[in-house]
Design a protein around this motif. Structure first.
Motif, PDB file in Angstrom:
ATOM      1  N   LEU A  84      -2.913  12.190  -1.460  1.00  0.00           N
ATOM      2  CA  LEU A  84      -3.999  12.918  -2.093  1.00  0.00           C
ATOM      3  C   LEU A  84      -5.060  13.189  -1.019  1.00  0.00           C
ATOM      4  N   PRO A  85      -5.926  14.181  -1.196  1.00  0.00           N
ATOM      5  CA  PRO A  85      -5.993  15.112  -2.318  1.00  0.00           C
ATOM      6  C   PRO A  85      -4.857  16.127  -2.292  1.00  0.00           C
ATOM      7  N   SER A  86      -4.723  16.884  -3.371  1.00  0.00           N
ATOM      8  CA  SER A  86      -3.717  17.927  -3.454  1.00  0.00           C
ATOM      9  C   SER A  86      -4.028  19.020  -2.436  1.00  0.00           C
ATOM     10  N   TYR A  87      -3.069  19.866  -2.200  1.00  0.00           N
ATOM     11  CA  TYR A  87      -3.250  20.937  -1.216  1.00  0.00           C
ATOM     12  C   TYR A  87      -4.420  21.835  -1.599  1.00  0.00           C
ATOM     13  N   ASP A  88      -4.507  22.201  -2.863  1.00  0.00           N
ATOM     14  CA  ASP A  88      -5.573  23.104  -3.302  1.00  0.00           C
ATOM     15  C   ASP A  88      -6.956  22.497  -3.082  1.00  0.00           C
ATOM     16  N   VAL A  89      -7.103  21.223  -3.413  1.00  0.00           N
ATOM     17  CA  VAL A  89      -8.391  20.561  -3.223  1.00  0.00           C
ATOM     18  C   VAL A  89      -8.686  20.400  -1.728  1.00  0.00           C
ATOM     19  N   PHE A 144       0.828  -1.215   0.000  1.00  0.00           N
ATOM     20  CA  PHE A 144       0.000   0.000   0.000  1.00  0.00           C
ATOM     21  C   PHE A 144       0.855   1.255   0.000  1.00  0.00           C
ATOM     22  N   LEU A 145       2.112   1.142   0.443  1.00  0.00           N
ATOM     23  CA  LEU A 145       3.000   2.300   0.485  1.00  0.00           C
ATOM     24  C   LEU A 145       3.498   2.701  -0.908  1.00  0.00           C
ATOM     25  N   ASP A 146       3.362   1.815  -1.884  1.00  0.00           N
ATOM     26  CA  ASP A 146       3.860   2.104  -3.236  1.00  0.00           C
ATOM     27  C   ASP A 146       2.807   2.766  -4.128  1.00  0.00           C
ATOM     28  N   GLY A 147       1.584   2.916  -3.610  1.00  0.00           N
ATOM     29  CA  GLY A 147       0.536   3.577  -4.378  1.00  0.00           C
ATOM     30  C   GLY A 147       0.141   4.892  -3.739  1.00  0.00           C
ATOM     31  N   LYS A 148      -1.046   5.376  -4.080  1.00  0.00           N
ATOM     32  CA  LYS A 148      -1.534   6.645  -3.558  1.00  0.00           C
ATOM     33  C   LYS A 148      -2.304   6.428  -2.252  1.00  0.00           C
ATOM     34  N   LEU A 149      -2.170   7.389  -1.364  1.00  0.00           N
ATOM     35  CA  LEU A 149      -2.852   7.369  -0.074  1.00  0.00           C
ATOM     36  C   LEU A 149      -3.758   8.590  -0.006  1.00  0.00           C
ATOM     37  N   ILE A 150      -4.999   8.399   0.445  1.00  0.00           N
ATOM     38  CA  ILE A 150      -5.911   9.530   0.531  1.00  0.00           C
ATOM     39  C   ILE A 150      -6.363   9.729   1.967  1.00  0.00           C
ATOM     40  N   PHE A 151      -6.372  10.984   2.408  1.00  0.00           N
ATOM     41  CA  PHE A 151      -6.826  11.342   3.737  1.00  0.00           C
ATOM     42  C   PHE A 151      -7.998  12.309   3.582  1.00  0.00           C
ATOM     43  N   LEU A 152      -9.206  11.839   3.919  1.00  0.00           N
ATOM     44  CA  LEU A 152     -10.382  12.707   3.872  1.00  0.00           C
ATOM     45  C   LEU A 152     -10.417  13.494   5.177  1.00  0.00           C
ATOM     46  N   TYR A 194       8.142  11.877   3.454  1.00  0.00           N
ATOM     47  CA  TYR A 194       8.251  10.650   2.665  1.00  0.00           C
ATOM     48  C   TYR A 194       6.889  10.147   2.159  1.00  0.00           C
ATOM     49  N   LEU A 195       5.787  10.737   2.680  1.00  0.00           N
ATOM     50  CA  LEU A 195       4.456  10.366   2.196  1.00  0.00           C
ATOM     51  C   LEU A 195       3.838  11.429   1.297  1.00  0.00           C
ATOM     52  N   GLN A 196       4.486  12.600   1.199  1.00  0.00           N
ATOM     53  CA  GLN A 196       3.871  13.719   0.489  1.00  0.00           C
ATOM     54  C   GLN A 196       3.610  13.408  -0.989  1.00  0.00           C
ATOM     55  N   LYS A 197       4.537  12.718  -1.637  1.00  0.00           N
ATOM     56  CA  LYS A 197       4.359  12.426  -3.059  1.00  0.00           C
ATOM     57  C   LYS A 197       3.225  11.435  -3.303  1.00  0.00           C
ATOM     58  N   ASN A 198       2.963  10.580  -2.318  1.00  0.00           N
ATOM     59  CA  ASN A 198       1.895   9.584  -2.451  1.00  0.00           C
ATOM     60  C   ASN A 198       0.534  10.145  -2.083  1.00  0.00           C
TER      61      ASN A 198
END
Length: 501
Positions: free
Chosen positions: A181-186, A139-147, A175-179
């Motif tokens: 989402l959502p982006s800062y703006d969203v 799971f660390l190699d894909g995208k992580l989303i925090f609602l 080390y998690l920033q690149k993975n």
């Protein structure tokens, strides 16, 4: 396997070895935490007012520091908000976590430079415990989303403030920033529905592997994903989705619908964060209980729930608790909260290590007739019968009906939004009532004594709770529907959504 996944296993092993030093010596760890807190804050205004210099033990602490709620410490907080230093904790807070209170209005909970890292460390360690136990790291190699809430901060007297989840968003490790989402703006979008739609657009074609958030708002995200794509299941959109991290509410009422939307059973980690401090997390997939964080800058006291409203209730330290008994949790923290009543109720299921279950809120109960029915009991009764009857539930709440019309006996009125309703609602209600009687002897006595009639269920229209929270301005974020109320404020608002009465 990516570099993050590769490094995570030895790091997890190292972290668990460090945790084990206090995990199995939690009482001693708590004694040390208390003394460190007292020594550090002795020269603050609160410390001087409460003679911290004379406190050498928990019993001394009880004698000098009464149980506090926000109203009790508000005069101190107001001084901090005005920019004064050394009031509740040395110096000034790093942040204020802004929360809403029913009696205090807006509350400003201090977060210090000492307490902030504990929030981040606890969230990280929950994942590391999962990695250590299961060996799963992909799971660390894909995208992580925090609602979560908006990371945009306002300021008071030079101190930033915002929702806890928004504050934490500013501290996600690099080390998690690149993975992430959502982006800062969203993430900065304030309106929840607009934000969810933007998150859907942004994540639609991504390799999402971990999703974190409060279950009902994650469900809303999943529903909009499915509507947008026309897919039947989330697994068809995110085939590598592996791990769900949640907190804030009991997952069980939402599990069936979430897993139906997903199309599979997913590993999950429950966390117990609060603006006041990160209290516990699930450290094993083999059990649902949460590990109390005994070495994280928080000293805990526990009040038996049946004594909570007494003038001088028992205040137990960790070494004095009993298994299986409900307690109200009280916290003293390295951000300057002292004997602070959190309002939550818990019960311990293990002492070696100390593990707990969250059972509800001390103010969320029904005792209009002395029955003192709590959240754990209503959830158990409803979910047990729902599982037997293959009934799925979106959301529910319960309130007393003290003065029913037509000369009826009083009763508990349940407002339930079903995914698929029972074939016979009245028969379903009878079974739920019988299950509740088995869990609460006082309720059973009131039914058998003809003081109360059996509970009545009101079936609600689809999206009733979402629509109500939208009109109340409480959609999304950290807002939750209370399971129980001892009044009819919420119940009266829900009557407009009843399908038939």
């Amino acid at each position: 396997m990516g570099i993050k996944a590769l490094i995570s296993k030895p790091f997890a092993a190292f972290t668990i070895s460090k945790m084990n030093k206090w995990k199995y010596n939690a009482v001693a760890a708590q004694e040390k935490v208390l003394q460190n807190l007292i020594n550090t804050a002795a020269n603050t205004q609160f410390g001087k007012d409460h003679q911290f210099s004379k406190i050498k033990s928990h019993q001394d602490f009880i004698q000098h520091v009464p149980i506090n709620d926000y109203e009790d410490i508000k005069p101190y907080v107001e001084k901090v908000v005005k920019g004064e230093a050394d009031i509740l904790w040395p110096g000034k807070p790093l942040y204020f976590a802004k929360t809403s209170g029913t009696t205090s209005g807006v509350k400003y909970i201090p977060i210090s430079k000492e307490s902030m890292p504990e929030h981040i460390k606890a969230a990280r360690n929950a994942l590391l415990c999962y990695i250590y136990e299961t060996g799963k790291t992909d799971f660390l190699d894909g995208k992580l989303i925090f609602l979560q809430g908006s990371p945009v901060m306002d300021k008071k007297a030079g101190i930033s403030f915002g929702r806890l989840s928004g504050i934490v968003a500013n501290h996600v490790p690099k080390y998690l920033q690149k993975n992430r989402l959502p982006s800062y703006d969203v993430n900065c979008i304030d309106d929840w529905e607009t934000k969810v739609d933007a998150i859907v657009e942004e994540t639609l074609n991504e390799d999402m592997r971990l999703i974190s958030g409060i279950p009902p708002w994650c469900q809303m995200y999943f529903d909009r994903l499915l509507a947008k794509t026309g897919k039947q299941k989330i697994k068809d959109i995110f085939p590598n989705f592996k791990l769900f991290v949640y907190g804030g509410v009991n997952y069980e009422p939402y599990r069936a619908k979430l897993e139906e939307s997903l199309g599979f059973k997913i590993d999950s980690i429950e966390t117990y964060p609060a603006s006041e401090g990160f209290i516990a997390f699930q450290d094993s997939q083999k059990e649902k209980s949460l590990l109390l964080l005994a070495d994280a800058g928080i000293f805990y006291e526990f009040i038996p729930t049946d004594e909570f409203f007494n003038e001088k209730p028992s205040r137990l330290n960790l070494g004095e608790i009993e298994l299986g008994k409900n307690y109200a949790i009280v916290m003293s923290t390295n951000a300057g909260l002292w004997a602070y009543s959190l309002g939550d109720t818990i019960k311990f299921v293990s002492k070696n290590p100390y593990k707990l279950l969250v059972t509800g809120r001390i103010k969320h109960y029904i005792s209009a007739f002395g029955e003192h029915v709590i959240g754990e009991e209503v959830e158990h009764a409803l979910l047990t019968v729902a599982k037997q009857e293959n009934v799925e539930i979106t959301e529910f709440t319960v309130a007393p009906q003290v003065n029913p019309q037509k000369g009826e006996m009083p009763y508990h009125e349940w407002f339930i939004e079903f995914v698929n309703p029972p074939k016979n609602l009245k028969e379903f209600a009878v079974k739920v009532d019988e299950a509740l009687q088995q869990k609460n002897i006082y309720y059973k006595d009131l039914i058998s004594g003809k003081v109360l009639q059996p509970l009545i269920i009101r079936s609600l229209k689809a999206a009733s709770f979402i629509n109500l929270m939208r009109t109340e301005g409480k959609l999304g974020g950290q807002n939750k529907v209370p399971r129980l109320a001892n009044d009819r404020i919420l119940a009266d608002k829900l009557e407009q959504y009843i399908i038939e009465k």
